[in-house]
Design an enzyme around this catalytic site. Structure first.
Site, PDB file in Angstrom:
ATOM      1  N   GLY A  65       6.545   0.792   5.689  1.00 21.16           N
ATOM      2  CA  GLY A  65       7.430  -0.126   4.975  1.00 21.16           C
ATOM      3  C   GLY A  65       7.439   0.118   3.472  1.00 21.16           C
ATOM      4  O   GLY A  65       8.492   0.077   2.825  1.00 21.16           O
ATOM      5  N   CYS A  66       6.275   0.409   2.920  1.00 24.68           N
ATOM      6  CA  CYS A  66       6.174   0.636   1.473  1.00 24.68           C
ATOM      7  C   CYS A  66       6.837   1.946   1.076  1.00 24.68           C
ATOM      8  O   CYS A  66       7.462   2.047   0.015  1.00 24.68           O
ATOM      9  CB  CYS A  66       4.713   0.613   1.041  1.00 24.68           C
ATOM     10  SG  CYS A  66       3.926  -0.989   1.364  1.00 24.68           S
ATOM     11  N   THR A  67       6.726   2.947   1.948  1.00 27.37           N
ATOM     12  CA  THR A  67       7.381   4.228   1.683  1.00 27.37           C
ATOM     13  C   THR A  67       8.895   4.032   1.691  1.00 27.37           C
ATOM     14  O   THR A  67       9.596   4.488   0.781  1.00 27.37           O
ATOM     15  CB  THR A  67       6.963   5.285   2.726  1.00 27.37           C
ATOM     16  OG1 THR A  67       5.550   5.477   2.625  1.00 27.37           O
ATOM     17  CG2 THR A  67       7.693   6.594   2.509  1.00 27.37           C
TER      18      THR A  67
ATOM     19  N   ALA B 193      10.027   2.204  -1.485  1.00 26.90           N
ATOM     20  CA  ALA B 193       9.987   3.072  -2.658  1.00 26.90           C
ATOM     21  C   ALA B 193      11.114   4.104  -2.605  1.00 26.90           C
ATOM     22  O   ALA B 193      11.736   4.414  -3.627  1.00 26.90           O
ATOM     23  CB  ALA B 193       8.626   3.763  -2.757  1.00 26.90           C
TER      24      ALA B 193
ATOM     25  N   LYS C 163       0.820  -1.215   0.000  1.00 22.66           N
ATOM     26  CA  LYS C 163       0.000   0.000   0.000  1.00 22.66           C
ATOM     27  C   LYS C 163       0.853   1.264   0.000  1.00 22.66           C
ATOM     28  O   LYS C 163       1.804   1.375   0.756  1.00 22.66           O
ATOM     29  CB  LYS C 163      -0.910   0.000   1.231  1.00 22.66           C
ATOM     30  CG  LYS C 163      -1.953   1.081   1.219  1.00 22.66           C
ATOM     31  CD  LYS C 163      -3.124   0.689   2.101  1.00 22.66           C
ATOM     32  CE  LYS C 163      -4.215   1.725   2.098  1.00 22.66           C
ATOM     33  NZ  LYS C 163      -4.746   2.048   0.797  1.00 22.66           N
TER      34      LYS C 163
END
Length: 150
Positions: A38-40, A43, A33
């Site tokens: 974690g996704c930030t 990326a 998401k």
């Protein structure tokens, strides 16, 4: 497994064929998401290494079920340097086995398995990473991608 000819929605809200990435090695990473911790971080890590991937001739594409509009906000907020694509119906996630049953606090639900796939310039599968732990992951993928060009 070779790079399948499946469709995503690109950052510009236009259809994006995975087959169109043939001709250069590709890192395809799936994440749960936009704008979560974690996704930030993942990326941002891929973005920080984008010049190194570029120098090695390797393209990077992040994929989640988030909408192109959400991706645009996420990209702008963190000044991301890698393109993000949308898999709204989950067909690409399913094809890569990245749509899995998860469990949190005893509750089972379907979600994205943070995973990364590396393909060579002809679209042949090279390597996969499953249940990815973010710290150091982008650098590990970069090293594997750079090895393709040596």
């Amino acid at each position: 497994m070779n790079l399948p000819d499946l469709m995503l929605t690109g950052p510009d809200d236009a259809p994006l064929s995975l087959a169109s990435f043939r001709g250069a090695p590709l890192v395809l990473y799936f994440y749960p998401k936009d704008d979560t911790s974690g996704c930030t971080r993942e990326a941002q890590d891929f973005s920080a290494l984008a010049p190194d991937f570029g120098e090695a001739g390797v393209r990077v594409l992040g994929v989640s079920k988030d909408s192109p509009a959400t991706h645009a906000k996420f990209t702008a907020k963190y000044d991301l340097g890698v393109p993000l694509a949308t898999d709204a119906d989950g067909a690409v996630l399913e094809a890569f086995g990245a749509w899995v049953e998860k469990s949190m606090y005893g509750r089972k639900y379907m979600g994205v398995d943070r995973s990364t796939f590396l393909f060579d310039a002809e679209g042949a599968f090279v390597r996969e990473w499953r249940k990815v732990k973010v710290p150091g992951h982008a650098a590990e993928v970069l090293a594997a991608a750079q090895a393709l060009s040596h």
